[in-house]
Design a protein around this motif. Structure first.
Motif, PDB file in Angstrom:
ATOM      1  N   ALA A  33      -4.990   3.804   7.227  1.00  0.00           N
ATOM      2  CA  ALA A  33      -5.984   4.197   8.226  1.00  0.00           C
ATOM      3  C   ALA A  33      -6.105   3.126   9.299  1.00  0.00           C
ATOM      4  O   ALA A  33      -5.662   1.975   9.124  1.00  0.00           O
ATOM      5  CB  ALA A  33      -7.341   4.421   7.554  1.00  0.00           C
ATOM      6  N   ALA A  34      -6.693   3.499  10.411  1.00  0.00           N
ATOM      7  CA  ALA A  34      -6.944   2.556  11.495  1.00  0.00           C
ATOM      8  C   ALA A  34      -7.684   1.334  10.963  1.00  0.00           C
ATOM      9  O   ALA A  34      -8.634   1.453  10.191  1.00  0.00           O
ATOM     10  CB  ALA A  34      -7.762   3.241  12.587  1.00  0.00           C
ATOM     11  N   GLY A  35      -7.241   0.164  11.374  1.00  0.00           N
ATOM     12  CA  GLY A  35      -7.826  -1.089  10.904  1.00  0.00           C
ATOM     13  C   GLY A  35      -7.111  -1.698   9.726  1.00  0.00           C
ATOM     14  O   GLY A  35      -7.331  -2.880   9.420  1.00  0.00           O
ATOM     15  N   ASP A  36      -6.253  -0.939   9.059  1.00  0.00           N
ATOM     16  CA  ASP A  36      -5.546  -1.470   7.894  1.00  0.00           C
ATOM     17  C   ASP A  36      -4.545  -2.547   8.298  1.00  0.00           C
ATOM     18  O   ASP A  36      -3.900  -2.466   9.353  1.00  0.00           O
ATOM     19  CB  ASP A  36      -4.808  -0.362   7.147  1.00  0.00           C
ATOM     20  CG  ASP A  36      -5.702   0.413   6.203  1.00  0.00           C
ATOM     21  OD1 ASP A  36      -6.835  -0.041   5.954  1.00  0.00           O
ATOM     22  OD2 ASP A  36      -5.269   1.474   5.713  1.00  0.00           O
ATOM     23  N   LEU A  37      -4.414  -3.522   7.423  1.00  0.00           N
ATOM     24  CA  LEU A  37      -3.409  -4.576   7.540  1.00  0.00           C
ATOM     25  C   LEU A  37      -2.225  -4.219   6.653  1.00  0.00           C
ATOM     26  O   LEU A  37      -2.417  -3.819   5.499  1.00  0.00           O
ATOM     27  CB  LEU A  37      -4.007  -5.908   7.105  1.00  0.00           C
ATOM     28  CG  LEU A  37      -3.036  -7.068   6.857  1.00  0.00           C
ATOM     29  CD1 LEU A  37      -2.437  -7.548   8.165  1.00  0.00           C
ATOM     30  CD2 LEU A  37      -3.754  -8.207   6.122  1.00  0.00           C
ATOM     31  N   VAL A  38      -1.019  -4.372   7.187  1.00  0.00           N
ATOM     32  CA  VAL A  38       0.185  -4.151   6.391  1.00  0.00           C
ATOM     33  C   VAL A  38       1.074  -5.386   6.480  1.00  0.00           C
ATOM     34  O   VAL A  38       1.469  -5.795   7.586  1.00  0.00           O
ATOM     35  CB  VAL A  38       0.976  -2.919   6.871  1.00  0.00           C
ATOM     36  CG1 VAL A  38       2.288  -2.790   6.084  1.00  0.00           C
ATOM     37  CG2 VAL A  38       0.148  -1.653   6.726  1.00  0.00           C
ATOM     38  N   LEU A  39       1.373  -5.992   5.356  1.00  0.00           N
ATOM     39  CA  LEU A  39       2.408  -7.019   5.279  1.00  0.00           C
ATOM     40  C   LEU A  39       3.712  -6.301   4.986  1.00  0.00           C
ATOM     41  O   LEU A  39       3.868  -5.676   3.942  1.00  0.00           O
ATOM     42  CB  LEU A  39       2.086  -8.033   4.189  1.00  0.00           C
ATOM     43  CG  LEU A  39       0.812  -8.853   4.386  1.00  0.00           C
ATOM     44  CD1 LEU A  39       0.634  -9.851   3.234  1.00  0.00           C
ATOM     45  CD2 LEU A  39       0.840  -9.593   5.715  1.00  0.00           C
ATOM     46  N   SER A  40       4.658  -6.391   5.921  1.00  0.00           N
ATOM     47  CA  SER A  40       5.796  -5.473   5.931  1.00  0.00           C
ATOM     48  C   SER A  40       6.973  -5.909   5.076  1.00  0.00           C
ATOM     49  O   SER A  40       7.891  -5.122   4.861  1.00  0.00           O
ATOM     50  CB  SER A  40       6.261  -5.230   7.367  1.00  0.00           C
ATOM     51  OG  SER A  40       6.586  -6.445   8.012  1.00  0.00           O
ATOM     52  N   GLY A  41       6.987  -7.145   4.578  1.00  0.00           N
ATOM     53  CA  GLY A  41       8.088  -7.575   3.728  1.00  0.00           C
ATOM     54  C   GLY A  41       8.753  -8.837   4.249  1.00  0.00           C
ATOM     55  O   GLY A  41       8.697  -9.160   5.444  1.00  0.00           O
ATOM     56  N   ALA A  42       9.414  -9.543   3.356  1.00  0.00           N
ATOM     57  CA  ALA A  42       9.973 -10.854   3.677  1.00  0.00           C
ATOM     58  C   ALA A  42      11.112 -10.764   4.687  1.00  0.00           C
ATOM     59  O   ALA A  42      11.940  -9.860   4.637  1.00  0.00           O
ATOM     60  CB  ALA A  42      10.475 -11.530   2.407  1.00  0.00           C
ATOM     61  N   LEU A  43      11.143 -11.756   5.590  1.00  0.00           N
ATOM     62  CA  LEU A  43      12.231 -11.875   6.563  1.00  0.00           C
ATOM     63  C   LEU A  43      13.334 -12.797   6.080  1.00  0.00           C
ATOM     64  O   LEU A  43      14.385 -12.899   6.712  1.00  0.00           O
ATOM     65  CB  LEU A  43      11.683 -12.387   7.904  1.00  0.00           C
ATOM     66  CG  LEU A  43      10.566 -11.570   8.540  1.00  0.00           C
ATOM     67  CD1 LEU A  43      10.173 -12.181   9.889  1.00  0.00           C
ATOM     68  CD2 LEU A  43      10.974 -10.116   8.714  1.00  0.00           C
ATOM     69  N   GLY A  44      13.098 -13.468   4.982  1.00  0.00           N
ATOM     70  CA  GLY A  44      14.085 -14.388   4.421  1.00  0.00           C
ATOM     71  C   GLY A  44      13.732 -14.683   2.980  1.00  0.00           C
ATOM     72  O   GLY A  44      12.737 -14.181   2.452  1.00  0.00           O
ATOM     73  N   PRO A  45      14.530 -15.506   2.300  1.00  0.00           N
ATOM     74  CA  PRO A  45      14.283 -15.794   0.883  1.00  0.00           C
ATOM     75  C   PRO A  45      12.921 -16.442   0.651  1.00  0.00           C
ATOM     76  O   PRO A  45      12.452 -17.250   1.451  1.00  0.00           O
ATOM     77  CB  PRO A  45      15.415 -16.768   0.526  1.00  0.00           C
ATOM     78  CG  PRO A  45      16.481 -16.515   1.544  1.00  0.00           C
ATOM     79  CD  PRO A  45      15.759 -16.156   2.804  1.00  0.00           C
ATOM     80  N   MET A  46      12.277 -16.071  -0.469  1.00  0.00           N
ATOM     81  CA  MET A  46      11.017 -16.715  -0.812  1.00  0.00           C
ATOM     82  C   MET A  46      11.287 -18.089  -1.412  1.00  0.00           C
ATOM     83  O   MET A  46      12.373 -18.350  -1.946  1.00  0.00           O
ATOM     84  CB  MET A  46      10.198 -15.838  -1.752  1.00  0.00           C
ATOM     85  CG  MET A  46      10.824 -15.491  -3.060  1.00  0.00           C
ATOM     86  SD  MET A  46       9.731 -14.373  -4.006  1.00  0.00           S
ATOM     87  CE  MET A  46      10.753 -14.100  -5.458  1.00  0.00           C
TER      88      MET A  46
END
Length: 264
Positions: A223-236
């Protein structure tokens, strides 16, 4: 032997309270690949957290790297729920003591300005619904001993969600080439992880589209206002006491976090 959902949820809850990781949860299942059952465990924990007064603020996407998916024998990501009390301020010192086996990774955070209620979500839907982007450092923390995980383990464990830190200078999605944006994660100036937007399902927008459609099918749409962390861009990277991390993502700027020097 059937899947012991209540027992798995209780074991994870105990890990939070004691600081001691649990054996792999897949040992409690009759079928190792029963992802639906694992999400039921995750949901049971979420319901307990909601009842305790925690405020949900969005969701995270995990397992977005092709190499990780191949290692786990899967062909799609997973997700977990984010809460407000997981957030840390940019450049704040995070307490390492409550964490079990923490690792950090750099990501693109999406903040939505419109609902995404569709079961079939397009790239255009995500672009239209995104209010702004922020650079993020996610702290993932596995409650399963030695990070000995299958897809079942990490799904049940709320996709290893623990903490996150967001940058404070929002950018419009139209101004950032997310597929080609480069990322460097440093610890006290030394590079420890490098990557790019293409490492996250080919483009972080694709990860958000997958998440939105998946949650809509489950009856819990973004929903509007939600935060999404979209996934790693490199190794953790495993967290060490006293570390000072900075993620630089081209087009998005920087975000920093530090860790206290003591383990419990």
């Amino acid at each position: 032997m059937t899947f012991d959902a209540a027992g798995a949820a209780a074991a994870l809850t105990e890990a939070y309270h004691t600081g001691k990781p649990v054996p792999p949860l897949r040992d409690r299942m009759i079928a190792t690949g029963d992802v639906a059952a694992a999400y039921a465990v995750q949901r049971a924990q979420v319901e307990d957290w909601l009842a305790a007064g925690r405020r949900p603020v969005g969701a995270k996407v995990g397992l977005t790297a092709p190499a990780v998916q191949r290692a786990l024998g899967i062909d799609e990501p997973d997700f977990g729920v984010l809460f407000a009390d997981m957030a840390g301020d940019d450049d704040a010192v995070l307490d390492i003591a409550p964490l079990l086996q923490p690792r950090v990774e750099a990501e693109v955070a999406f903040v939505l300005g419109a609902d995404l209620p569709y079961e079939q979500v397009t790239t255009a839907d995500v672009v239209r619904a995104t209010d702004f982007l922020l650079p993020a450092i996610e702290v993932v923390d596995c409650r399963v001993a030695d990070w000995d995980i299958s897809i079942v383990d990490t799904v049940a464990d709320n996709a290893a969600a623990a903490r996150y830190v967001l940058g404070t200078a929002p950018r419009r999605l139209a101004d950032v080439d997310l597929r080609h944006c480069g990322m460097v994660l440093t610890d006290r100036g030394e590079p420890v992880s490098v990557g790019a937007g293409a490492a996250c399902l080919g483009n972080p927008v694709h990860a958000v589209a997958w998440l939105a459609g998946t949650l809509a099918r489950l009856g819990r749409p973004l929903a509007a206002g939600d935060l999404v962390l979209s996934g790693a861009l490199g190794p953790m990277v495993p967290v060490r006491p006293g570390a000072a991390y900075e993620a630089r993502i081209s087009g998005l700027g920087t975000v920093r976090t530090r860790f206290s020097g003591e383990r419990a």
